[in-house]
Design an enzyme around this catalytic site. Sequence first.
Site, mmCIF file in Angstrom:
data_model
loop_
_atom_site.group_PDB
_atom_site.id
_atom_site.type_symbol
_atom_site.label_atom_id
_atom_site.label_comp_id
_atom_site.label_asym_id
_atom_site.label_seq_id
_atom_site.Cartn_x
_atom_site.Cartn_y
_atom_site.Cartn_z
ATOM 1 N N TYR A 1 -6.694 -11.504 -18.293
ATOM 2 C CA TYR A 1 -7.619 -10.481 -17.789
ATOM 3 C C TYR A 1 -8.167 -10.898 -16.426
ATOM 4 C CZ TYR A 1 -11.807 -7.507 -17.550
ATOM 5 O OH TYR A 1 -12.776 -6.623 -17.145
ATOM 6 N N SER B 1 -14.568 -7.184 -11.946
ATOM 7 C CA SER B 1 -15.430 -7.809 -12.956
ATOM 8 C C SER B 1 -15.935 -9.135 -12.380
ATOM 9 C CB SER B 1 -14.597 -8.090 -14.209
ATOM 10 O OG SER B 1 -15.266 -8.959 -15.087
HETATM 11 P P1 NAP Z 1 -13.530 1.076 -22.123
HETATM 12 O O1 NAP Z 1 -14.735 1.668 -22.725
HETATM 13 O O2 NAP Z 1 -12.547 0.368 -23.004
HETATM 14 O O3 NAP Z 1 -12.766 2.196 -21.280
HETATM 15 C C1 NAP Z 1 -11.532 1.902 -20.690
HETATM 16 C C2 NAP Z 1 -10.953 3.179 -20.115
HETATM 17 O O4 NAP Z 1 -9.660 2.859 -19.554
HETATM 18 C C3 NAP Z 1 -10.751 4.256 -21.155
HETATM 19 O O5 NAP Z 1 -11.170 5.494 -20.640
HETATM 20 C C4 NAP Z 1 -9.246 4.247 -21.364
HETATM 21 O O6 NAP Z 1 -8.744 5.537 -21.597
HETATM 22 C C5 NAP Z 1 -8.721 3.808 -20.027
HETATM 23 N N1 NAP Z 1 -7.392 3.233 -20.179
HETATM 24 C C6 NAP Z 1 -7.037 2.098 -20.832
HETATM 25 N N2 NAP Z 1 -5.705 1.948 -20.817
HETATM 26 C C7 NAP Z 1 -5.202 3.005 -20.135
HETATM 27 C C8 NAP Z 1 -3.891 3.418 -19.784
HETATM 28 N N3 NAP Z 1 -2.798 2.705 -20.137
HETATM 29 N N4 NAP Z 1 -3.735 4.573 -19.096
HETATM 30 C C9 NAP Z 1 -4.807 5.305 -18.750
HETATM 31 N N5 NAP Z 1 -6.081 4.981 -19.051
HETATM 32 C C10 NAP Z 1 -6.268 3.837 -19.737
HETATM 33 O O7 NAP Z 1 -13.911 -0.008 -21.006
HETATM 34 P P2 NAP Z 1 -15.142 -0.103 -19.973
HETATM 35 O O8 NAP Z 1 -16.014 -1.192 -20.431
HETATM 36 O O9 NAP Z 1 -15.703 1.247 -19.718
HETATM 37 O O10 NAP Z 1 -14.357 -0.664 -18.702
HETATM 38 C C11 NAP Z 1 -14.205 0.078 -17.502
HETATM 39 C C12 NAP Z 1 -13.923 -0.897 -16.381
HETATM 40 O O11 NAP Z 1 -14.996 -1.832 -16.256
HETATM 41 C C13 NAP Z 1 -12.661 -1.745 -16.571
HETATM 42 O O12 NAP Z 1 -12.009 -1.870 -15.339
HETATM 43 C C14 NAP Z 1 -13.195 -3.097 -17.013
HETATM 44 O O13 NAP Z 1 -12.320 -4.148 -16.676
HETATM 45 C C15 NAP Z 1 -14.474 -3.140 -16.213
HETATM 46 N N6 NAP Z 1 -15.479 -4.064 -16.727
HETATM 47 C C16 NAP Z 1 -15.946 -3.934 -17.994
HETATM 48 C C17 NAP Z 1 -16.901 -4.832 -18.459
HETATM 49 C C18 NAP Z 1 -17.450 -4.759 -19.863
HETATM 50 O O14 NAP Z 1 -18.108 -5.723 -20.308
HETATM 51 N N7 NAP Z 1 -17.268 -3.653 -20.590
HETATM 52 C C19 NAP Z 1 -17.371 -5.861 -17.624
HETATM 53 C C20 NAP Z 1 -16.874 -5.957 -16.323
HETATM 54 C C21 NAP Z 1 -15.930 -5.048 -15.883
HETATM 55 P P3 NAP Z 1 -8.119 6.007 -23.023
HETATM 56 O O15 NAP Z 1 -9.020 5.477 -24.083
HETATM 57 O O16 NAP Z 1 -8.142 7.494 -22.904
HETATM 58 O O17 NAP Z 1 -6.792 5.389 -23.053
#
Ligand code: NAP
Length: 242
Positions: A156, A143
Amino acid sequence: MRVALEDQVIVITGASRGIGRATALELAKGHARLALLGRDEAALTQAGRAAEALGAEVRCYGGDLRDHARSAAIAQEVQTAFGQVDALVNNAAVGKYGSFLDLGLEDWRQMLEVNVLGLVAVTRAFLPAMLARGSGHILNVSSVQGLRATATSSAYSATKFALMGLSQSLAQDVGARGIRVSVLCPGSVETDFDGFPGYLKPGAMLPEEVAEAIRDMLESAGRVHMSEVVLLPFGKRPTPGS
Ligand code: NAP
């Protein structure tokens, strides 16, 4: 040089929703063979069906990343089912925000266990077969908070800074043995990450846009390597369907 995704076996953690799901759909358009990991098996199955409809061979593997024995078993199952793994997209993570004293040790523990230790365990499970083949790509989703922290993101950001160090070290460790390691640092993305509904993030990038960048990184296979990529919004957002 670019490699076609067709027939490449790509593992995506956190594929049940958000960026992981969008990445599965993007890679499916290139007819990759996908192993999708996540906890919510119903959502994972739905993502898998949508990816299949776009032309991918898909298998789904339910499990919590904090269960390292399960991650090791999944790696075996994927290897048996697909015969090889070309890329691992370490995307799953959790995020909780709050001022330093408002974040409890339990919050720290959860983020460290999923975002760092869970990722390490999955990587350790898939890496040996890549090393044995002499090729592979590990793409870690960090991130912009892994480059520059802001208030309320201490835990985080600490996990995402950890991914930067881990990725830089691993890249030097295994690069000479044919394994690419790269790290992606997106700014704000319109998903429901961190308990904040995506629609409350005005100006954020769309998960589909981040998925396109992940596809670009996976397809890029020349001597110039996209080792660390920062994604920020530019210009106007695309209108739906465009
Ligand atoms: P999201 O919609 O909340 O999705 C997160 C995913 O991680 C879900 O598929 C969830 O699966 C899985 N997950 C969470 N806890 C888990 C666990 N204990 N075991 C297995 N799977 C788990 O988030 P996103 O925005 O797509 O984020 C994806 C990546 O992008 C992350 O690394 C995040 O840090 C990064 N990121 C996000 C943003 C943002 O603004 N959204 C910005 C920069 C970076 P389940 O629901 O099936 O548990």
